[in-house]
Design a protein around this motif. Sequence first.
Motif, PDB file in Angstrom:
ATOM      1  N   LEU A  26       1.101  -1.092  -0.017  1.00 25.41           N
ATOM      2  CA  LEU A  26      -0.143  -0.178  -0.081  1.00 25.41           C
ATOM      3  C   LEU A  26       1.154   1.135  -0.136  1.00 25.41           C
ATOM      4  O   LEU A  26       0.324   2.234  -0.537  1.00 25.41           O
ATOM      5  N   PRO A  27       2.223   1.381   1.297  1.00 26.61           N
ATOM      6  CA  PRO A  27       2.861   2.604   0.939  1.00 26.61           C
ATOM      7  C   PRO A  27       3.474   2.956  -0.585  1.00 26.61           C
ATOM      8  O   PRO A  27       3.344   4.307  -1.289  1.00 26.61           O
ATOM      9  N   LYS A  28       3.072   1.807  -1.114  1.00 25.70           N
ATOM     10  CA  LYS A  28       3.553   1.907  -2.720  1.00 25.70           C
ATOM     11  C   LYS A  28       3.804   2.323  -3.453  1.00 25.70           C
ATOM     12  O   LYS A  28       3.473   3.244  -4.473  1.00 25.70           O
ATOM     13  N   VAL A  29       2.026   2.372  -3.591  1.00 22.86           N
ATOM     14  CA  VAL A  29       0.856   2.423  -4.475  1.00 22.86           C
ATOM     15  C   VAL A  29       0.626   3.798  -3.879  1.00 22.86           C
ATOM     16  O   VAL A  29       0.404   4.380  -5.169  1.00 22.86           O
ATOM     17  N   ILE A  30       0.584   3.666  -3.133  1.00 22.45           N
ATOM     18  CA  ILE A  30       0.299   5.277  -2.167  1.00 22.45           C
ATOM     19  C   ILE A  30       0.795   6.408  -3.732  1.00 22.45           C
ATOM     20  O   ILE A  30       1.026   7.507  -3.568  1.00 22.45           O
ATOM     21  N   GLN A  31       2.376   6.164  -3.151  1.00 27.74           N
ATOM     22  CA  GLN A  31       3.059   6.848  -4.147  1.00 27.74           C
ATOM     23  C   GLN A  31       3.400   6.658  -4.536  1.00 27.74           C
ATOM     24  O   GLN A  31       4.002   7.843  -5.585  1.00 27.74           O
ATOM     25  N   ASP A  32       3.149   5.841  -5.727  1.00 25.03           N
ATOM     26  CA  ASP A  32       3.188   5.763  -6.921  1.00 25.03           C
ATOM     27  C   ASP A  32       2.155   6.489  -7.583  1.00 25.03           C
ATOM     28  O   ASP A  32       1.944   7.303  -8.525  1.00 25.03           O
ATOM     29  N   VAL A  33       0.619   6.575  -6.850  1.00 23.78           N
ATOM     30  CA  VAL A  33      -0.476   7.583  -7.395  1.00 23.78           C
ATOM     31  C   VAL A  33       0.536   9.010  -7.217  1.00 23.78           C
ATOM     32  O   VAL A  33      -0.240   9.878  -8.131  1.00 23.78           O
ATOM     33  N   THR A  34       0.424   9.082  -5.800  1.00 27.65           N
ATOM     34  CA  THR A  34       0.948  11.049  -5.878  1.00 27.65           C
ATOM     35  C   THR A  34       1.776  11.267  -7.471  1.00 27.65           C
ATOM     36  O   THR A  34       1.883  12.245  -7.707  1.00 27.65           O
ATOM     37  N   ARG A  35       3.383  10.288  -7.433  1.00 29.75           N
ATOM     38  CA  ARG A  35       4.011  10.909  -8.074  1.00 29.75           C
ATOM     39  C   ARG A  35       3.038  10.845  -9.796  1.00 29.75           C
ATOM     40  O   ARG A  35       3.628  12.572 -10.478  1.00 29.75           O
ATOM     41  N   THR A  36       2.276  10.183 -10.094  1.00 24.12           N
ATOM     42  CA  THR A  36       1.607  10.279 -11.217  1.00 24.12           C
ATOM     43  C   THR A  36       0.653  11.452 -11.393  1.00 24.12           C
ATOM     44  O   THR A  36       0.662  12.103 -12.562  1.00 24.12           O
ATOM     45  N   ILE A  37      -0.149  12.004 -10.414  1.00 24.88           N
ATOM     46  CA  ILE A  37      -1.090  12.932 -10.234  1.00 24.88           C
ATOM     47  C   ILE A  37       0.208  14.704 -10.137  1.00 24.88           C
ATOM     48  O   ILE A  37      -0.597  15.346 -10.924  1.00 24.88           O
ATOM     49  N   ARG A  38       0.851  14.359  -9.531  1.00 23.14           N
ATOM     50  CA  ARG A  38       2.075  15.201  -9.442  1.00 23.14           C
ATOM     51  C   ARG A  38       2.822  15.885 -11.219  1.00 23.14           C
ATOM     52  O   ARG A  38       2.880  16.437 -11.682  1.00 23.14           O
ATOM     53  N   LYS A  39       2.733  14.793 -11.547  1.00 25.38           N
ATOM     54  CA  LYS A  39       3.538  14.904 -12.867  1.00 25.38           C
ATOM     55  C   LYS A  39       2.137  15.199 -14.450  1.00 25.38           C
ATOM     56  O   LYS A  39       2.444  16.174 -15.044  1.00 25.38           O
ATOM     57  N   ILE A  40       1.151  14.650 -13.390  1.00 25.06           N
ATOM     58  CA  ILE A  40       0.349  15.322 -14.321  1.00 25.06           C
ATOM     59  C   ILE A  40       0.132  16.556 -14.306  1.00 25.06           C
ATOM     60  O   ILE A  40      -0.460  17.920 -15.415  1.00 25.06           O
ATOM     61  N   ASP A  42       2.012  18.613 -13.619  1.00 27.48           N
ATOM     62  CA  ASP A  42       3.340  19.660 -14.032  1.00 27.48           C
ATOM     63  C   ASP A  42       2.709  19.735 -15.650  1.00 27.48           C
ATOM     64  O   ASP A  42       3.129  20.021 -16.133  1.00 27.48           O
ATOM     65  N   PHE A  43       2.735  18.904 -16.083  1.00 25.49           N
ATOM     66  CA  PHE A  43       2.188  19.053 -17.908  1.00 25.49           C
ATOM     67  C   PHE A  43       1.293  19.645 -17.683  1.00 25.49           C
ATOM     68  O   PHE A  43       1.590  20.448 -18.806  1.00 25.49           O
ATOM     69  N   SER A  44       0.025  20.072 -17.280  1.00 26.02           N
ATOM     70  CA  SER A  44      -0.795  20.701 -17.604  1.00 26.02           C
ATOM     71  C   SER A  44      -0.682  22.075 -17.508  1.00 26.02           C
ATOM     72  O   SER A  44      -0.603  23.024 -17.819  1.00 26.02           O
ATOM     73  N   GLU A  45       0.200  22.600 -16.240  1.00 25.96           N
ATOM     74  CA  GLU A  45       0.258  23.310 -15.847  1.00 25.96           C
ATOM     75  C   GLU A  45       1.861  23.998 -17.001  1.00 25.96           C
ATOM     76  O   GLU A  45       1.395  25.366 -17.465  1.00 25.96           O
ATOM     77  N   SER A  46       2.355  23.455 -17.747  1.00 25.90           N
ATOM     78  CA  SER A  46       3.414  23.479 -18.283  1.00 25.90           C
ATOM     79  C   SER A  46       2.506  24.219 -19.863  1.00 25.90           C
ATOM     80  O   SER A  46       3.170  24.530 -21.177  1.00 25.90           O
ATOM     81  N   ALA A  47       1.406  23.538 -19.838  1.00 30.16           N
ATOM     82  CA  ALA A  47       0.790  22.716 -21.459  1.00 30.16           C
ATOM     83  C   ALA A  47       0.053  24.941 -21.108  1.00 30.16           C
ATOM     84  O   ALA A  47       0.333  25.038 -22.280  1.00 30.16           O
ATOM     85  N   LYS A  48      -0.278  24.800 -20.570  1.00 30.21           N
ATOM     86  CA  LYS A  48      -1.205  25.880 -19.645  1.00 30.21           C
ATOM     87  C   LYS A  48       0.476  27.491 -20.141  1.00 30.21           C
ATOM     88  O   LYS A  48      -0.323  28.751 -21.042  1.00 30.21           O
ATOM     89  N   GLN A  49       0.942  27.475 -20.029  1.00 30.41           N
ATOM     90  CA  GLN A  49       2.025  28.533 -19.748  1.00 30.41           C
ATOM     91  C   GLN A  49       2.299  28.399 -21.622  1.00 30.41           C
ATOM     92  O   GLN A  49       2.795  29.318 -22.348  1.00 30.41           O
ATOM     93  N   ASP A  50       2.319  27.235 -22.266  1.00 30.59           N
ATOM     94  CA  ASP A  50       2.856  27.487 -23.647  1.00 30.59           C
ATOM     95  C   ASP A  50       1.939  28.292 -24.358  1.00 30.59           C
ATOM     96  O   ASP A  50       2.217  28.478 -25.368  1.00 30.59           O
ATOM     97  N   ILE A  51       0.707  28.109 -24.315  1.00 27.88           N
ATOM     98  CA  ILE A  51      -0.465  28.342 -24.473  1.00 27.88           C
ATOM     99  C   ILE A  51      -0.844  30.205 -24.731  1.00 27.88           C
ATOM    100  O   ILE A  51      -0.607  30.355 -25.553  1.00 27.88           O
ATOM    101  N   ARG A  52      -0.504  31.000 -23.193  1.00 27.75           N
ATOM    102  CA  ARG A  52      -0.496  32.046 -22.964  1.00 27.75           C
ATOM    103  C   ARG A  52       0.613  32.072 -23.684  1.00 27.75           C
ATOM    104  O   ARG A  52       0.548  33.212 -24.022  1.00 27.75           O
ATOM    105  N   GLN A  53       2.154  31.991 -23.749  1.00 21.29           N
ATOM    106  CA  GLN A  53       2.821  32.762 -24.191  1.00 21.29           C
ATOM    107  C   GLN A  53       2.511  32.654 -26.234  1.00 21.29           C
ATOM    108  O   GLN A  53       2.953  33.152 -26.919  1.00 21.29           O
ATOM    109  N   GLU A  54       2.042  31.190 -26.248  1.00 19.07           N
ATOM    110  CA  GLU A  54       1.355  31.552 -28.222  1.00 19.07           C
ATOM    111  C   GLU A  54       0.990  32.044 -28.313  1.00 19.07           C
ATOM    112  O   GLU A  54       0.854  33.044 -29.111  1.00 19.07           O
ATOM    113  N   LEU A  55       0.063  32.635 -26.978  1.00 17.83           N
ATOM    114  CA  LEU A  55      -1.395  33.670 -27.492  1.00 17.83           C
ATOM    115  C   LEU A  55      -0.952  34.997 -27.161  1.00 17.83           C
ATOM    116  O   LEU A  55      -1.646  36.161 -28.611  1.00 17.83           O
ATOM    117  N   GLY A  56       0.397  35.815 -26.632  1.00 17.59           N
ATOM    118  CA  GLY A  56       0.736  36.639 -26.757  1.00 17.59           C
ATOM    119  C   GLY A  56       0.635  37.461 -25.510  1.00 17.59           C
ATOM    120  O   GLY A  56      -0.718  37.589 -24.611  1.00 17.59           O
TER     121      GLY A  56
END
Length: 153
Positions: A26-40, A42-56
Amino acid sequence: MFNDIGPLELVTLVVLAVLIFGPEKLPKVIQDVTRTIRKIRDFSESAKQDIRQELGPEFKDFEFEDLNPKTYLRKQLENDELGLKEIRNGFDLKKEMAEVSDAVHGRESEASAAASVAPASPSLVKGGGPVDMTKKRQNLDPSERPPFDADAT
């Protein structure tokens, strides 16, 4: 994110997780799930930043939450550039509904006493005149059909 999960449901989920994965994994599964949520996230925030930069610079105040129609309307109504609060305060719904109810039931209200209301679309019957829908139903001969208003149905 989990606003609608109560304490009993949370305890049930924890018990199910312990039964499914076991106390060792269970502790290993919780770590994996939290790591995956954190990556998602981060990916979402970087995509938002890229879109804001492209919009001008014209869209520097753009918020992705504004893409939700409810949020956009709420934000626009708070600005009140169109004077919607003034219009809303000038319209008394209870008064309007009382006038309509009085007109339907054939009672005279204060506003309708000053101005007589003509039927919007008069129906024609045998006599050729308009039917007054505010009058109570008259006793008809069994062979005679009641007046029919196609616009009212």
